[in-house]
Write an enzyme that holds these catalytic residues in place. Structure first.
Site, mmCIF file in Angstrom:
data_model
loop_
_atom_site.group_PDB
_atom_site.id
_atom_site.type_symbol
_atom_site.label_atom_id
_atom_site.label_comp_id
_atom_site.label_asym_id
_atom_site.label_seq_id
_atom_site.Cartn_x
_atom_site.Cartn_y
_atom_site.Cartn_z
ATOM 1 N N THR A 203 -5.262 0.702 -3.404
ATOM 2 C CA THR A 203 -4.370 -0.002 -4.324
ATOM 3 C C THR A 203 -4.505 0.533 -5.737
ATOM 4 O OG1 THR A 203 -3.651 -2.156 -5.122
ATOM 5 C CG2 THR A 203 -6.012 -1.898 -4.780
ATOM 6 N N ARG A 204 -3.441 0.321 -6.527
ATOM 7 C CA ARG A 204 -3.498 0.668 -7.954
ATOM 8 C C ARG A 204 -3.124 -0.541 -8.798
ATOM 9 N NH1 ARG A 204 2.283 1.549 -7.664
ATOM 10 N NH2 ARG A 204 2.538 1.056 -9.857
ATOM 11 N N HIS A 208 -3.969 -9.482 -5.207
ATOM 12 C CA HIS A 208 -3.617 -10.901 -5.171
ATOM 13 C C HIS A 208 -3.828 -11.440 -3.754
ATOM 14 C CE1 HIS A 208 -2.297 -10.359 -9.223
ATOM 15 N NE2 HIS A 208 -1.420 -9.434 -8.874
ATOM 16 N N HIS A 211 -2.584 -9.265 -0.850
ATOM 17 C CA HIS A 211 -3.449 -8.113 -0.551
ATOM 18 C C HIS A 211 -4.697 -8.563 0.207
ATOM 19 C CE1 HIS A 211 -1.354 -6.846 -4.334
ATOM 20 N NE2 HIS A 211 -1.143 -5.780 -3.628
ATOM 21 N N ARG A 298 4.127 -2.257 2.574
ATOM 22 C CA ARG A 298 5.484 -1.945 2.130
ATOM 23 C C ARG A 298 5.413 -1.105 0.861
ATOM 24 N NH1 ARG A 298 9.260 -3.962 -1.286
ATOM 25 N NH2 ARG A 298 11.344 -4.239 -0.435
HETATM 26 P P1 ADP Z 1 0.079 1.651 -4.177
HETATM 27 O O1 ADP Z 1 0.577 1.753 -2.790
HETATM 28 O O2 ADP Z 1 0.908 2.441 -5.152
HETATM 29 O O3 ADP Z 1 -1.368 1.831 -4.347
HETATM 30 P P2 ADP Z 1 -0.021 -1.280 -4.344
HETATM 31 O O4 ADP Z 1 -1.271 -1.548 -5.026
HETATM 32 O O5 ADP Z 1 1.173 -2.116 -4.707
HETATM 33 O O6 ADP Z 1 0.465 0.187 -4.649
HETATM 34 O O7 ADP Z 1 -0.184 -1.420 -2.791
HETATM 35 C C1 ADP Z 1 -1.370 -1.186 -2.105
HETATM 36 C C2 ADP Z 1 -1.147 -1.364 -0.613
HETATM 37 O O8 ADP Z 1 -0.835 -2.712 -0.317
HETATM 38 C C3 ADP Z 1 0.019 -0.530 -0.078
HETATM 39 O O9 ADP Z 1 -0.285 -0.091 1.227
HETATM 40 C C4 ADP Z 1 1.149 -1.541 -0.038
HETATM 41 O O10 ADP Z 1 2.109 -1.167 0.892
HETATM 42 C C5 ADP Z 1 0.428 -2.811 0.349
HETATM 43 N N1 ADP Z 1 1.081 -4.046 -0.126
HETATM 44 C C6 ADP Z 1 1.157 -4.509 -1.391
HETATM 45 N N2 ADP Z 1 1.790 -5.702 -1.444
HETATM 46 C C7 ADP Z 1 2.117 -6.025 -0.167
HETATM 47 C C8 ADP Z 1 2.779 -7.131 0.461
HETATM 48 N N3 ADP Z 1 3.212 -8.190 -0.217
HETATM 49 N N4 ADP Z 1 2.964 -7.081 1.788
HETATM 50 C C9 ADP Z 1 2.518 -6.034 2.512
HETATM 51 N N5 ADP Z 1 1.884 -4.979 1.984
HETATM 52 C C10 ADP Z 1 1.668 -4.947 0.675
#
Ligand code: ADP
Ligand code: ADP
Length: 585
Positions: A203-204, A208, A211, A298
């Site tokens: 994650t970046r 929450h 996650h 997603r």
């Molecule tokens: P990144 O993928 O750029 O690191 P995120 O921190 O938003 O960005 O996402 C981390 C991981 O969590 C990714 O695999 C993303 O698809 C997943 N993710 C984030 N929010 C959700 C959600 N509400 N439902 C399903 N998967 C999520």
């Protein structure tokens, strides 16, 4: 072709470099010799991106790569996502070098950090040119400069170099040292947790409840350990800073995860925001850290929307590409559709698994900023743990105390500085001070000596952009008034500052009017050819299609235009007017 990935054992997948801590670090005696030798070598100062890449090459996180790619691997990776020997590696890892550095094949060079600390010595075996559009299209799937990687590429050196490297030190970081672990150290922790199966999470963003749910479900599904591995290298410009995020991760790890089956480690990765290719790359990296499963939800590693308003990637493109290659990689995938909250049941569910007509709640990243943090409102319990809500609200001041940048663009004499002068005084009425970086003034010090070639113009704008980004980062307000004729450079500074804090104001005065005004006498000089490369006369001006405000100066006075800017700032919440009014209601 792909035996290297297939032949590896299940579980911890890459051999740990003959028992040494890292891939490329040199032995003590050799190290001392190298340090002595490096003093006399030409130096290449690495960008933060290259520094992160070097660290991950050195620790084995990019294994089997052990140096920046040479041309054959590079071309093959762009075209086929595979290195020349057929091994899957979807992202080019290259070291760009500017023309000002005098090097030849056969030279040794010292690779230094941004702070000039000696990190490694490279023996150059290849120097080759690269094509921005080709690389952008292959890696990011677009040449649109609103993609953060694409806009950044314009600032890279025009040659890539490659050759064996000997690493003397990893880049120094003083924060959260206990969580900055090499692949071998992470493997060690995972071994101690004792499960054959390990699922990793990337994650970046702050984590929450969704996650947390996603990661716990994944660990349960594989019946193993969980590796929480957030990125602390370079992420999307405008993201929440990593110090704040790591404080959130620590609070969650301490209070809500089972420590007997969870490890937390930070990854100094420079993300490319390249969606599908990036997801595949993330999986390979986590496999090097000892995970044998990887979570993709997603919109993985997505930079959001392109300049045409459409997303760069479809939300599940990343899952699809990773799935295609998961067997070859020897890494299982935990794929999840979007998790949303069902208030009636007080639980999270995947959006495509909800039967019947249930009310669902979801807060997007933009809403987190705009509807909560910017308004000084705590995020709700169902959305995030209260420890996280508290950390975020302490760090983020309300919107009218946050930084922003008004970036004027337009021909010389268009009226940028004149309007900016009025804005300073009007803003003072709201109690907000604003700094000004005026092109003409800045060229007498910060960018003194630069001319008007495309390259010098870009350097001028980048320097102004850099100073502006520092001001904005620390919650200051700044106005930049320079012609900024090129779209790609404007996109680059937008990206440096963060799109939601960047306001592009196009002062749309025609060449005819500017030339008639000619307050600085420059148009006359340009027509007489006493100066060359003058914007509008014999140098291009790329009219912005993405300006937040377009100002006309023939029918509108500087005061009227300054008022429009203030109204825009109010609407965006950067000055207290609108928010204060809402508070009264
Ligand atoms: P990144 O993928 O750029 O690191 P995120 O921190 O938003 O960005 O996402 C981390 C991981 O969590 C990714 O695999 C993303 O698809 C997943 N993710 C984030 N929010 C959700 C959600 N509400 N439902 C399903 N998967 C999520
Ligand atoms: P820039 O910063 O865009 O190079 P300046 O603000 O230095 O331009 O110069 C613009 C000139 O045009 C000034 O002399 C200003 O008085 C004149 N001017 C005339 N009408 C306007 C207007 N409506 N808005 C801004 N400047 C105007």
């Amino acid at each position: 072709m792909t035996q290297m990935y297939n032949n590896l054992e299940k579980g911890l997948l890459i051999p740990p470099y003959g028992g040494r801590l890292t891939n490329l670090l040199t032995e003590a005696e050799e190290r001392d010799e190298l340090i002595e030798k490096a003093v006399a070598l030409p130096s290449i100062q690495l960008s933060l991106r290259s520094q992160c890449d070097l660290e991950l090459l050195a620790t084995g996180a990019f294994s089997p790569l052990n140096t920046f790619m040479g041309e054959a691997d590079y071309v093959s990776v762009l075209e086929t996502m595979r290195m020349k020997d057929g091994l899957l590696f979807p992202i080019p890892i290259t070291l760009p070098v500017g023309d000002e550095i005098n090097i030849s094949v056969g030279d040794e060079v010292a690779l230094r950090s941004a702070k000039f600390e000696l990190l490694a010595v490279m023996e150059i075996t290849e120097i080759f040119g690269w094509d921005l559009e080709k690389e952008a299209r292959a890696v990011a799937g677009t040449t649109d400069t609103s993609h953060p990687l694409v806009s950044e590429m314009y600032s890279w050196g025009k040659r890539y170099i490659s050759g064996p490297i000997k690493v003397i030190d990893l880049p120094k970081n003083h924060d959260f040292k206990e969580l900055r672990l090499t692949p071998l150290e992470v493997r060690d922790r995972l071994t101690k947790l004792g499960n054959a199966n390990v699922v990793a999470f990337q994650t970046r963003n702050p984590m929450h409840r969704a996650h947390e749910e996603l990661t716990k479900r994944a660990a349960e599904k594989i019946n193993g350990s969980l590796l929480l591995q957030p990125v602390v290298g370079k992420t999307k410009p405008g993201d929440i800073d990593h110090y704040t995020r790591v404080r959130c991760y620590k609070a969650l790890f301490e209070n809500y995860y089972d420590k007997d089956s969870t490890a937390l480690s930070l990854l100094p990765l420079a993300m490319r925001m390249a969606g599908p290719r990036e997801a595949l790359w993330h999986a390979i990296i986590r496999r090097n850290f000892g995970a044998n499963h990887f979570i993709i939800g997603r919109d993985h590693a997505s930079p959001g929307k392109a300049s045409n308003g459409q997303p760069f990637y479809d939300p599940y493109d990343a899952q699809e590409l990773a799935e295609k290659h998961s067997e070859e990689l020897g890494i299982g995938l935990y794929l999840s559709s979007e998790l949303v909250y069902l208030p009636e049941k007080d639980e999270f569910e995947q959006v495509d698994k909800i039967n019947g007509n249930h009310k669902t709640l979801f807060i997007s990243g933009t809403q987190v900023r705009e509807d909560y943090l910017n308004k000084g409102k705590l995020l709700p319990d169902w959305y995030t743990r209260q420890e996280v809500a508290q950390i975020l609200s302490n760090v983020y001041p309300p919107k009218d105390k946050q930084g922003f940048c008004i970036w004027f663009t337009g021909l010389s004499g268009a009226g940028k500085s004149t309007i900016a002068e009025v804005v300073i005084e009007l803003l003072a009425e709201y109690g907000r001070e604003i700094s000004t970086l005026d092109g003409d003034v800045v060229r007498t010090h910060l960018t003194k000596g630069l001319g008007f070639s495309k390259e010098d113009r870009d350097t001028n704008i980048r320097r102004i952009g850099f100073v502006a980004s520092e001001i904005v980062k620390h919650n200051g307000a700044v106005m930049c008034a320079a012609i900024s004729p090129y779209q790609s450079t404007r996109d680059e500074v937008r990206s440096m500052i963060g799109a939601d804090k960047f306001i592009l104001v196009f002062v749309n005065t025609s060449l005819e009017v500017c030339e008639k005004r000619d307050t600085k006498g420059l148009y006359a000089k340009a027509r007489r050819k006493e100066i060359t490369g003058f914007t509008g006369i014999d140098d291009p001006y790329e009219t912005p299609q993405d300006a937040d405000l377009v100002l006309e100066t023939v029918d509108c006075t500087p005061e009227e235009n300054a008022e429009r800017i203030i109204a825009f700032l109010e609407e965006r919440g950067f000055v207290p007017g609108k928010l204060a009014a809402e508070a009264v209601v």
